[in-house]
Design an enzyme around this catalytic site. Structure first.
Site, PDB file in Angstrom:
ATOM      1  N   ASP A  98       0.794  -1.235   0.000  1.00 33.28           N
ATOM      2  CA  ASP A  98       0.000   0.000   0.000  1.00 33.28           C
ATOM      3  C   ASP A  98       0.821   1.277   0.000  1.00 33.28           C
ATOM      4  O   ASP A  98       0.355   2.322   0.453  1.00 33.28           O
ATOM      5  CB  ASP A  98      -0.913  -0.020   1.228  1.00 33.28           C
ATOM      6  CG  ASP A  98      -0.134  -0.338   2.506  1.00 33.28           C
ATOM      7  OD1 ASP A  98       1.087  -0.100   2.521  1.00 33.28           O
ATOM      8  OD2 ASP A  98      -0.740  -0.835   3.474  1.00 33.28           O
ATOM      9  N   GLU A 120      -0.192  -9.095  -0.905  1.00 32.50           N
ATOM     10  CA  GLU A 120      -0.689  -8.493   0.347  1.00 32.50           C
ATOM     11  C   GLU A 120      -1.947  -7.661   0.067  1.00 32.50           C
ATOM     12  O   GLU A 120      -2.048  -6.478   0.413  1.00 32.50           O
ATOM     13  CB  GLU A 120       0.376  -7.653   1.064  1.00 32.50           C
ATOM     14  CG  GLU A 120       0.057  -7.453   2.552  1.00 32.50           C
ATOM     15  CD  GLU A 120       1.146  -6.714   3.320  1.00 32.50           C
ATOM     16  OE1 GLU A 120       2.141  -7.371   3.713  1.00 32.50           O
ATOM     17  OE2 GLU A 120       1.022  -5.503   3.534  1.00 32.50           O
ATOM     18  N   GLU A 134      -1.966   5.057   3.014  1.00 29.94           N
ATOM     19  CA  GLU A 134      -1.970   3.644   2.624  1.00 29.94           C
ATOM     20  C   GLU A 134      -3.364   3.060   2.395  1.00 29.94           C
ATOM     21  O   GLU A 134      -3.553   2.235   1.503  1.00 29.94           O
ATOM     22  CB  GLU A 134      -1.212   2.807   3.668  1.00 29.94           C
ATOM     23  CG  GLU A 134       0.297   3.054   3.712  1.00 29.94           C
ATOM     24  CD  GLU A 134       0.693   4.275   4.531  1.00 29.94           C
ATOM     25  OE1 GLU A 134      -0.206   4.952   5.092  1.00 29.94           O
ATOM     26  OE2 GLU A 134       1.899   4.579   4.602  1.00 29.94           O
ATOM     27  N   HIS A 210       7.143   5.345  12.582  1.00 28.26           N
ATOM     28  CA  HIS A 210       7.400   6.137  11.379  1.00 28.26           C
ATOM     29  C   HIS A 210       6.166   6.655  10.650  1.00 28.26           C
ATOM     30  O   HIS A 210       6.276   7.444   9.722  1.00 28.26           O
ATOM     31  CB  HIS A 210       8.211   5.301  10.377  1.00 28.26           C
ATOM     32  CG  HIS A 210       7.428   4.197   9.742  1.00 28.26           C
ATOM     33  ND1 HIS A 210       6.615   4.397   8.647  1.00 28.26           N
ATOM     34  CD2 HIS A 210       7.308   2.895  10.036  1.00 28.26           C
ATOM     35  CE1 HIS A 210       6.048   3.256   8.315  1.00 28.26           C
ATOM     36  NE2 HIS A 210       6.446   2.322   9.144  1.00 28.26           N
ATOM     37  N   ARG A 212       3.080   8.303   8.765  1.00 28.91           N
ATOM     38  CA  ARG A 212       2.727   9.700   8.470  1.00 28.91           C
ATOM     39  C   ARG A 212       1.579  10.211   9.340  1.00 28.91           C
ATOM     40  O   ARG A 212       1.578  11.357   9.773  1.00 28.91           O
ATOM     41  CB  ARG A 212       2.342   9.836   6.987  1.00 28.91           C
ATOM     42  CG  ARG A 212       3.491  10.221   6.085  1.00 28.91           C
ATOM     43  CD  ARG A 212       3.000  10.422   4.662  1.00 28.91           C
ATOM     44  NE  ARG A 212       3.964  11.113   3.814  1.00 28.91           N
ATOM     45  CZ  ARG A 212       5.072  10.574   3.326  1.00 28.91           C
ATOM     46  NH1 ARG A 212       5.382   9.325   3.599  1.00 28.91           N
ATOM     47  NH2 ARG A 212       5.878  11.277   2.562  1.00 28.91           N
ATOM     48  N   HIS A 243      14.069   5.279  11.993  1.00 29.40           N
ATOM     49  CA  HIS A 243      13.792   5.450  10.559  1.00 29.40           C
ATOM     50  C   HIS A 243      14.534   6.679  10.034  1.00 29.40           C
ATOM     51  O   HIS A 243      14.725   7.652  10.776  1.00 29.40           O
ATOM     52  CB  HIS A 243      12.279   5.612  10.418  1.00 29.40           C
ATOM     53  CG  HIS A 243      11.748   5.515   9.024  1.00 29.40           C
ATOM     54  ND1 HIS A 243      11.994   6.456   8.056  1.00 29.40           N
ATOM     55  CD2 HIS A 243      10.960   4.581   8.429  1.00 29.40           C
ATOM     56  CE1 HIS A 243      11.373   6.114   6.928  1.00 29.40           C
ATOM     57  NE2 HIS A 243      10.746   4.965   7.134  1.00 29.40           N
TER      58      HIS A 243
END
Ligand code: UD1
Ligand code: UDP
Length: 381
Positions: A98, A120, A134, A210, A212, A243
């Protein structure tokens, strides 16, 4: 008969970890020419995975820039994919999960009228903005794809509810295939510091963060919660491979750096990370991949998010949603640190995400689709 040209497209660390075993499985089939195109949406973190799995891409779009926006990733991928498809002439394109690379890869395949296999497929939160972007990326890929490789039965049901009834396969998640190749009992870490952590004597908690949608206030709460846990529990050591996103690094520097018993380290190569997970006490994360890997390794997971598209391990009792509020996170972590019974209840290995044969099933399904093999059996956890 000509070989089928199957091109796997990926760009970020998690896609690479989950696609490298598949690229290799496809290459092992005599009927298939396995091609690999990377967008390099991630550069260093992607290259690290390619090195671990010893894979050399056939095409590299090399698009990453510091602090890239969603629009630049998508548009650069689209433009680069035109060239890659014209040059490599795939019969099918495989995308994973995604990310923006996933969406742009599928859209580009559609523009070139190349069929798409979605690895997936079928994960959903039904919240457009969480995970962001995503949830929409994977929904848009569902509209384009021809074959859907669902990790679990639940993922297939999500797609059926949306009216998708053809081309569905339940395969398990390829991340379990990857784990099988990386985790070793006698593993020695190349990152020297990891060989000397007090596994067993103290509670080594593995942390990543990490997403967003966690930028800003939620990430501040997460960092302050981690600081509070480390400050208040002398029997805890936090290990946090940070990250490379500058936004994440700023939050870590502002709110967490300098706390006692916190090891802030650079991103780890996948094999180091998987073996660290196998040895730690528990995991605190907003990552998708870690929510699948840690349960397979018998490690409790506290998810630093408000929702999850991976309810299977929550149902199995090894994953709990901790949310993004400092007090809630601390309370839930302390329960696992201090209450042996609560810990024991969560610390058992479950494998709702696969049996390590997902890549074999996906390769079989592709051959079946092109009339060159038997239909694979579904993976039923
Ligand atoms: C991306 C995916 C997310 C996935 C995550 C895995 C999108 C929109 N987001 O988010 O779904 O969960 O990867 O980690 O597709 N950077 C480097 N070197 C690297 C990697 C990143 O310097 O090897 C820095 C760059 O400044 C880059 C920034 O991190 O601009 C953010 O990378 P990006 O891919 O845009 O977002 P992620 O948060 O990594
Ligand atoms: N990972 C890694 N090194 C690290 C952190 C994570 O190899 O320092 C691996 C982790 O084991 C998992 C994948 O990267 O396989 C998850 O990637 P990430 O959390 O970046 O993305 P997500 O899964 O949330 O999309």
């Amino acid at each position: 008969m000509d070989k089928l040209r199957i091109m796997s497209v990926f760009g970020t660390r998690p896609e690479a970890i989950k696609m490298c075993p598949l690229v290799k499985e496809l290459a092992s089939r005599p009927e298939i020419e396995s091609l690999c195109c990377v967008t390099a949406q991630h550069r260093q973190m992607l290259d690290s995975v390619l090195e671990v799995f010893d894979l050399k891409p056939d095409w590299d779009l090399d698009i990453m820039t510091p602090r890239q926006t969603l629009s630049t990733i998508t548009s650069k991928c689209l433009l680069g994919m035109d060239e890659a498809i014209d040059a490599l002439k795939p019969d099918m394109i495989l995308v994973h999960g995604d990310t923006s690379t996933t969406f742009a890869g599928a859209l580009s395949a559609f523009y070139h009228q190349v069929p798409v296999g979605h690895v997936e497929a079928g994960l959903r939160t039904y919240d457009k903005y969480s995970p962001f972007p995503e949830e929409m990326n994977r929904k848009m890929v569902s509209a384009i794809a021809d074959l859907y490789f669902c990790p679990t039965v639940n993922n297939r049901e999500n797609l059926v509810k949306e009216g998708i009834t053809k081309g569905l396969f339940v395969t398990g998640n390829t991340v379990i295939d990857a784990l099988k190749t990386t985790v070793r009992k006698d593993y020695t870490f190349a990152t020297e510091e990891l060989n000397h952590l007090p596994y067993g004597e103290k509670k080594v908690i593995l942390v990543t963060c990490h997403r967003r949608e966690n930028y800003g206030e939620p990430m501040k709460h997460i960092m302050l919660a981690l600081r509070q846990i480390a400050e208040q529990h002398e029997d805890v050591e936090l290990v946090y491979p940070v990250h490379l996103s500058p936004v994440v690094r700023e939050a870590v520097d502002k709110y967490l750096r300098g706390a006692p018993r916190v090891h802030l380290i650079d991103p780890l190569p996948a094999d180091e990370m998987h073996n660290l997970m196998a040895r730690c006490y528990m995991v605190m994360t907003d990552s998708g991949g870690l929510q699948e890997e840690a349960p397979a390794l018998g490690k409790p997971v506290l998810v630093l998010r408000r929702e999850t598209e991976r309810p299977e391990a929550v149902a199995a009792g090894t994953v709990k949603l901790a949310g993004v509020v400092q007090d809630d996170i601390v309370t839930m972590a302390e329960r696992l640190i201090c209450d042996k019974a609560a810990y024991a209840k969560m610390a058992h290995a479950v494998n709702p995400y696969g049996d390590g044969n997902a890549c074999r099933r996906i390769a079989d399904a592709i051959l079946w689709h092109f009339g060159r093999g038997e239909k694979p059996e579904d993976y039923l956890a």
